[in-house]
Design a protein around this motif. Structure first.
Motif, mmCIF file in Angstrom:
data_model
loop_
_atom_site.group_PDB
_atom_site.id
_atom_site.type_symbol
_atom_site.label_atom_id
_atom_site.label_comp_id
_atom_site.label_asym_id
_atom_site.label_seq_id
_atom_site.Cartn_x
_atom_site.Cartn_y
_atom_site.Cartn_z
ATOM 1 N N SER A 148 2.155 -8.244 -14.700
ATOM 2 C CA SER A 148 3.135 -7.522 -13.887
ATOM 3 C C SER A 148 2.432 -6.368 -13.181
ATOM 4 O O SER A 148 1.364 -5.909 -13.608
ATOM 5 N N ILE A 150 3.074 -2.656 -10.490
ATOM 6 C CA ILE A 150 3.859 -1.681 -9.731
ATOM 7 C C ILE A 150 2.913 -1.081 -8.691
ATOM 8 O O ILE A 150 1.848 -0.565 -9.037
ATOM 9 N N ASN A 152 2.476 1.696 -5.653
ATOM 10 C CA ASN A 152 2.969 2.896 -4.979
ATOM 11 C C ASN A 152 2.116 3.143 -3.737
ATOM 12 O O ASN A 152 0.903 3.365 -3.845
ATOM 13 N N LYS A 169 7.647 1.644 -3.039
ATOM 14 C CA LYS A 169 7.405 1.264 -4.438
ATOM 15 C C LYS A 169 7.753 -0.222 -4.592
ATOM 16 O O LYS A 169 8.824 -0.664 -4.161
ATOM 17 N N TRP A 171 7.728 -3.715 -7.202
ATOM 18 C CA TRP A 171 7.621 -4.314 -8.532
ATOM 19 C C TRP A 171 7.405 -5.820 -8.359
ATOM 20 O O TRP A 171 7.941 -6.438 -7.430
ATOM 21 N N THR A 173 5.258 -9.676 -10.178
ATOM 22 C CA THR A 173 4.362 -10.339 -11.129
ATOM 23 C C THR A 173 3.233 -11.005 -10.362
ATOM 24 O O THR A 173 3.354 -11.302 -9.158
ATOM 25 N N SER A 194 9.551 -8.791 -6.813
ATOM 26 C CA SER A 194 10.901 -8.811 -7.370
ATOM 27 C C SER A 194 11.783 -7.684 -6.832
ATOM 28 O O SER A 194 13.001 -7.821 -6.789
ATOM 29 N N ARG A 195 11.165 -6.567 -6.425
ATOM 30 C CA ARG A 195 11.960 -5.431 -5.952
ATOM 31 C C ARG A 195 11.105 -4.521 -5.084
ATOM 32 O O ARG A 195 9.924 -4.321 -5.362
ATOM 33 N N LYS A 245 17.575 -5.787 -12.921
ATOM 34 C CA LYS A 245 16.474 -4.835 -12.934
ATOM 35 C C LYS A 245 16.738 -3.602 -12.087
ATOM 36 O O LYS A 245 15.963 -2.661 -12.084
#
Length: 594
Positions: A148, A150, A152, A169, A171, A173, A194-195, A245
């Protein structure tokens, strides 16, 4: 005309992409926006500027009449002007040292070393004149081939990354793929987003984001309400694949809105793409200068390149690596920018210190700091020289491997250059015009030499006279049609000069020269889509300044030039204090006994 694949293993990708757009100054270090050399008639008066016409460079008498360099009587001239003599001893030693450092670079397994935090070491410039700092987190999920992450990304309005505009930002995998056949030494990855959320930092950024989402993803405005939702410091979700999420990030039930969030309209409207994750390479690279017993190396993460046309970035699959690498946060050493990014958050974005502006005076000699990549399996090292009479010369050595050890061919080129003012699109950049007047090619594989000997007569040097490791002039044939090289030709470019902020292998600070980024599509010069570059290639390090052109020495030139050209970036008081203190330092240095 494209070459056929030879039996000795010269890849078809390399051969077929060696067209003019590849071998032009853009791949050699310049842009693809060409102008024909015809129609250069009348010289313009002194003080010519870009605003006086697109053909201003063509009217410069310096481009029509050769002048003799004051150093040619003391140096031996290699093909097309590379001056090698006593003045170049330092450049030769630096080149050897940098090559030695490159030979110590180790390719690391991405899956074993990706976990952790990776940060930018400098303010980065992306196509379109975007300035940003990156802070990426990767975490192993304990599953095979699946991590996974993240991401920025902090975006800024200025070249020094002082004034933040907004943060993106992300998110998702990451699934590990195979080793890349297109870019040796890198790994192909399969990211899944995913986001995506955006946090504006200024009211101007909030207003601009509101306008973009209103035009392209109206469902978002209907969901979150009016302009007041785009408040500074508050995150707004613009892409989502899993309602669970998001939690309480949005004020209403999202069940009926998930299909809209999965639509990438908002990402398109804000030109947000993360295809750089599709290609990765991790290197264990020696630190160019270290004072620590144990910290002699650090890990660098290189990601896929960004398309130079901002309208094509969302559809582009990387075929090379970005010019900026990320440093592993656990191995940061003597990097103030890295530390600021490591501790950054959405509430406190990193703000770098202002740097003095250095006007672009490229006179001198410059070397590639590392092995550079170009789209479609090309690797090279550059060596450029700029003389006081506005003549430039360059040698471009192309290789088939990512460490630049397996030579394929060399190009030696010569021409004229002319500055044409500061860039109106890229803060801190300067516009230049370049003309290629002469060139020669040296094949370094038997396969390529045979292919050049088979081209039609009069289209690429002397047919049948190509020999391994021998230069041949292609000026009289107006270039080499088989390789797409046309002579003469003019190109527009973007340059900047900075002081090397990272530790280097030499005793005193050196300058770095940045040239415009290569056009990704390698389009022909007749294309109407060409524009001046809005981002940069990897930097060249200065190894020599022509004696007599600058009164100051190599070491003091950056400081004094910075003093003359520094601008009030942060505020007047801070700038004046910096100039005052720097002046004291320079004056003290100048009176010290030698």
């Amino acid at each position: 005309m494209a070459f056929e694949t030879s039996a000795t293993g010269l890849s078809k990708a390399l051969v077929t992409t060696v067209i003019w757009s590849t071998l032009s100054l853009s791949i050699l270090g310049f842009d693809h926006h060409h102008q024909t050399a015809k129609g250069w008639k009348k010289p313009l008066p002194e003080g010519i500027t870009e605003s006086e016409g697109p053909n201003a460079i063509g009217n410069d008498p310096l481009l029509r009449h050769e002048t003799t360099s004051p150093h040619t009587n003391q140096s031996h001239i290699l093909p097309y002007g590379l001056l090698i003599g006593q003045d170049n001893d330092l450049c030769d030693r630096m080149d050897q040292h940098l090559r030695k450092l490159e030979s110590r670079v180790q390719e690391m397994d991405v899956q074993d070393h990706l976990t952790g935090q990776w940060v930018s070491s400098q303010c980065e410039v992306r196509p379109g004149g975007q300035f940003l700092l990156r802070q990426y987190f990767f975490r192993s999920n304990g599953e095979d081939n699946n991590d996974s992450f993240i991401l920025n990304q902090y975006h800024y309005s200025d070249r020094d990354c002082i004034t933040p505009l907004y943060m993106v930002k992300v998110w998702g995998t990451l699934k590990y793929g195979r080793s890349s056949w297109l870019v040796p030494g890198s790994s192909e990855m399969k990211p899944t987003i995913s986001r995506v959320g955006i946090v504006p930092f200024t009211q101007e950024a909030s207003n601009e984001l509101f306008k973009r989402t209103t035009r392209s993803c109206s469902f978002l405005q209907e969901l979150i309400g009016d302009r007041s939702r785009w408040r500074t410091g508050k995150m707004v979700i613009v892409y989502l694949t899993d309602v669970a999420k998001v939690g309480k990030s949005l004020p209403v039930s999202l069940t009926d809105w998930v299909p809209h969030f999965r639509d990438e309209a908002c990402l398109d409207s804000m030109n947000l793409d993360f295809h750089e994750l599709q290609l990765m390479r991790i290197e264990r690279r020696p630190i160019r200068k270290h004072h620590h017993k144990f910290r002699t190396h650090h890990l660098e993460l290189l990601l896929g390149d960004i398309h130079t046309d901002v309208h094509q970035q969302r559809k582009y699959r990387p075929t090379a690596m970005q010019p900026y690498s990320l440093i592993n946060a656990n191995q940061v050493y003597r990097c103030k920018t890295c530390h600021k990014v490591i501790h950054a958050t959405s509430d406190q974005p990193p703000r770098l210190h202002p740097r003095p502006f250095i006007s672009v005076a490229p006179q001198g000699e410059w070397l590639s700091v590392r092995c550079e990549t170009r789209p479609n399996t090309l690797f090279l090292r550059r060596r450029l020289r700029f003389l006081p009479n506005r003549t430039w010369m360059g040698t471009y050595r192309y290789f088939s491997d990512e460490l630049c050890t397996k030579s394929v061919f060399e190009i030696s080129a010569k021409g004229k250059f002319l500055p044409s003012g500061l860039s109106s699109k890229v803060d801190g950049g300067s516009n230049f015009e370049f003309k290629i007047k002469e060139a020669s090619i040296k094949p370094q594989t038997e396969s390529l030499a045979r292919q050049l000997n088979a081209v039609p007569t009069g289209s690429c040097g002397s047919r049948g006279q190509w020999r391994l490791d021998d230069y041949q002039d292609i000026t009289q044939t107006n270039g080499c049609k088989a390789m797409g090289l046309k002579i003469p030709i003019i190109e527009k470019d973007l340059l900047k000069i900075e002081i090397d902020q990272r530790a280097n292998a030499f005793a005193k600070p050196h300058l770095l020269l940045y040239l415009g980024q290569t056009d990704t599509d390698q389009r022909e010069s007749s294309s109407t889509y060409f524009t001046r570059p809005t981002s940069y290639q990897p930097p060249l390090i200065q190894c020599h300044i022509d004696p007599g052109y600058h009164i100051l020495t190599n070491e003091l030139f950056p400081l004094a030039q910075a003093l003359r050209m520094s601008r009030n970036v942060a505020n007047g008081i801070r700038s004046n204090v910096w100039i005052f203190l720097s002046t004291i330092i320079v004056n003290f240095w100048s009176v010290m006994p030698k």
